[in-house]
Design a protein around this motif. Structure first.
Motif, PDB file in Angstrom:
ATOM      1  N   ALA A  30       0.115  11.244  -8.102  1.00 44.51           N
ATOM      2  CA  ALA A  30      -0.914  10.368  -8.009  1.00 44.51           C
ATOM      3  C   ALA A  30      -2.112  11.040  -7.523  1.00 44.51           C
ATOM      4  O   ALA A  30      -3.274  10.740  -8.075  1.00 44.51           O
ATOM      5  CB  ALA A  30      -0.747   9.183  -7.083  1.00 44.51           C
ATOM      6  N   TYR A  34      -5.202  11.464 -10.293  1.00 42.76           N
ATOM      7  CA  TYR A  34      -6.649  10.880 -10.060  1.00 42.76           C
ATOM      8  C   TYR A  34      -7.809  11.914  -9.777  1.00 42.76           C
ATOM      9  O   TYR A  34      -8.827  11.750 -10.276  1.00 42.76           O
ATOM     10  CB  TYR A  34      -6.463  10.011  -8.793  1.00 42.76           C
ATOM     11  N   TYR A  71       3.297   6.012 -12.115  1.00 38.47           N
ATOM     12  CA  TYR A  71       1.804   6.471 -11.341  1.00 38.47           C
ATOM     13  C   TYR A  71       1.007   5.243 -11.551  1.00 38.47           C
ATOM     14  O   TYR A  71       0.601   4.783 -10.612  1.00 38.47           O
ATOM     15  CB  TYR A  71       1.239   7.674 -12.015  1.00 38.47           C
ATOM     16  N   ARG A  75       0.135   2.454  -8.669  1.00 37.96           N
ATOM     17  CA  ARG A  75      -1.314   2.251  -8.381  1.00 37.96           C
ATOM     18  C   ARG A  75      -1.588   0.641  -8.436  1.00 37.96           C
ATOM     19  O   ARG A  75      -2.462   0.015  -7.602  1.00 37.96           O
ATOM     20  CB  ARG A  75      -2.359   2.860  -9.298  1.00 37.96           C
ATOM     21  N   HIS A  76      -0.990  -0.021  -9.390  1.00 35.55           N
ATOM     22  CA  HIS A  76      -1.061  -1.619  -9.570  1.00 35.55           C
ATOM     23  C   HIS A  76      -0.517  -2.118  -8.535  1.00 35.55           C
ATOM     24  O   HIS A  76      -1.226  -3.069  -7.529  1.00 35.55           O
ATOM     25  CB  HIS A  76      -0.382  -1.975 -10.893  1.00 35.55           C
ATOM     26  N   GLU A  78      -0.309  -0.988  -5.391  1.00 36.24           N
ATOM     27  CA  GLU A  78      -1.000  -0.570  -4.206  1.00 36.24           C
ATOM     28  C   GLU A  78      -2.257  -1.273  -4.229  1.00 36.24           C
ATOM     29  O   GLU A  78      -2.601  -1.980  -3.136  1.00 36.24           O
ATOM     30  CB  GLU A  78      -1.539   0.944  -4.641  1.00 36.24           C
ATOM     31  N   TRP A  79      -2.849  -1.818  -5.188  1.00 30.61           N
ATOM     32  CA  TRP A  79      -3.817  -2.658  -5.351  1.00 30.61           C
ATOM     33  C   TRP A  79      -3.493  -4.086  -4.928  1.00 30.61           C
ATOM     34  O   TRP A  79      -4.255  -4.740  -4.226  1.00 30.61           O
ATOM     35  CB  TRP A  79      -4.532  -2.868  -6.713  1.00 30.61           C
ATOM     36  N   HIS A 107      -9.987  -0.127  -2.235  1.00 34.55           N
ATOM     37  CA  HIS A 107      -9.354   0.694  -2.840  1.00 34.55           C
ATOM     38  C   HIS A 107     -10.597   2.028  -3.041  1.00 34.55           C
ATOM     39  O   HIS A 107     -10.110   3.199  -3.027  1.00 34.55           O
ATOM     40  CB  HIS A 107      -8.930   0.445  -4.522  1.00 34.55           C
ATOM     41  N   TYR A 112     -10.221   9.663  -0.908  1.00 35.58           N
ATOM     42  CA  TYR A 112      -9.714  10.501  -2.276  1.00 35.58           C
ATOM     43  C   TYR A 112     -10.093  12.067  -2.087  1.00 35.58           C
ATOM     44  O   TYR A 112     -11.078  12.473  -1.659  1.00 35.58           O
ATOM     45  CB  TYR A 112     -10.296   9.898  -3.273  1.00 35.58           C
ATOM     46  N   CYS A 119     -11.986   3.326 -11.407  1.00 35.33           N
ATOM     47  CA  CYS A 119     -10.601   2.910 -11.603  1.00 35.33           C
ATOM     48  C   CYS A 119      -9.537   3.942 -12.089  1.00 35.33           C
ATOM     49  O   CYS A 119      -9.897   4.397 -13.219  1.00 35.33           O
ATOM     50  CB  CYS A 119     -10.813   1.644 -12.376  1.00 35.33           C
ATOM     51  N   GLY A 120      -8.718   4.447 -11.296  1.00 36.09           N
ATOM     52  CA  GLY A 120      -7.763   5.385 -11.505  1.00 36.09           C
ATOM     53  C   GLY A 120      -6.951   4.742 -12.691  1.00 36.09           C
ATOM     54  O   GLY A 120      -6.472   5.643 -13.852  1.00 36.09           O
TER      55      GLY A 120
END
Length: 205
Positions: A30, A34, A71, A75-76, A78-79, A107, A112, A119-120
């Motif tokens: 991740a 990113y 990954y 991330r989805h 996580e959002w 987000h 980072y 958007c990753g």
């Protein structure tokens, strides 16, 4: 009975180690995907950052493509977690719509490695070939976000489903444009501006 217990005991630590290794690999992937991009990040880079052997990666993921999909799904999720936290504080359907925008801003505010780059999910999709399963994961995420907006808007506009769908699409486009600009500028300011625009639009409905 004693023999069965003796055989089962060694299996438990192995399972825990594999679970921990999977998490380390996914976290390392991740960060690197990113920060550096999917194509530019090799398996050796991921395993070195995760502190695991290459075989450990292939014990947990079938291929790099499988890791990329994991990954994107992570991330989805996580959002979604950020959205659910915001939604728990929301009062009413208009606040539910704004919770979607707030989750995107949250987000963007993550620490980072090289700053916010947009958007990753979309960044990864832009690198993936047509037909790659990862693009399907990204498309489903975007569809779900628009679906969440539409659900809140249907509650806000009872009996006006067509208008709710139209406004949801409009707000989804606003989100996407804002996140692209935010990625170019390296922070979440545009996301907060987009939220203000969305709030104004909702007030006018």
């Amino acid at each position: 009975m004693g023999d069965a217990t003796a055989e089962e005991k060694p299996q438990q630590p192995v399972k825990r180690r594999r679970g921990a290794a999977r998490g380390r690999i996914l976290n390392a992937a991740a960060r690197r995907f990113y920060a550096d991009g999917v194509a530019a990040t090799g398996i050796d880079t991921i395993t070195a950052e995760a502190g695991v052997a290459k075989m450990s990666l292939y014990n947990n993921f079938d291929s790099k493509a499988d890791l990329v999909c994991a990954y994107l799904q992570a991330r989805h999720e996580e959002w979604l977690d950020l959205y659910r936290r915001r939604l728990a504080e929301a009062q009413g359907p208009a606040a539910g719509v704004l919770a979607v925008f707030d989750a995107y801003a949250d987000h963007a505010d993550f620490a980072y490695e090289h700053g916010f780059r947009g958007c990753g999910l979309l960044n990864a999709a832009a690198e993936l070939p047509t037909g790659h399963e990862g693009r399907t994961v990204v498309r489903r995420h975007k569809e779900q976000v628009e679906g969440l907006l539409a659900a809140h808007l249907r509650e806000l506009l009872p009996g006006r489903d067509e208008q709710a769908r139209s406004v949801a699409e409009h707000l989804a486009f606003l989100l996407e444009g804002a996140i692209v600009r935010a990625g170019l500028e390296g922070d979440g300011t545009r996301m907060r501006h987009a939220r203000d625009l969305a709030a104004s639009l909702l007030d006018a409905l």
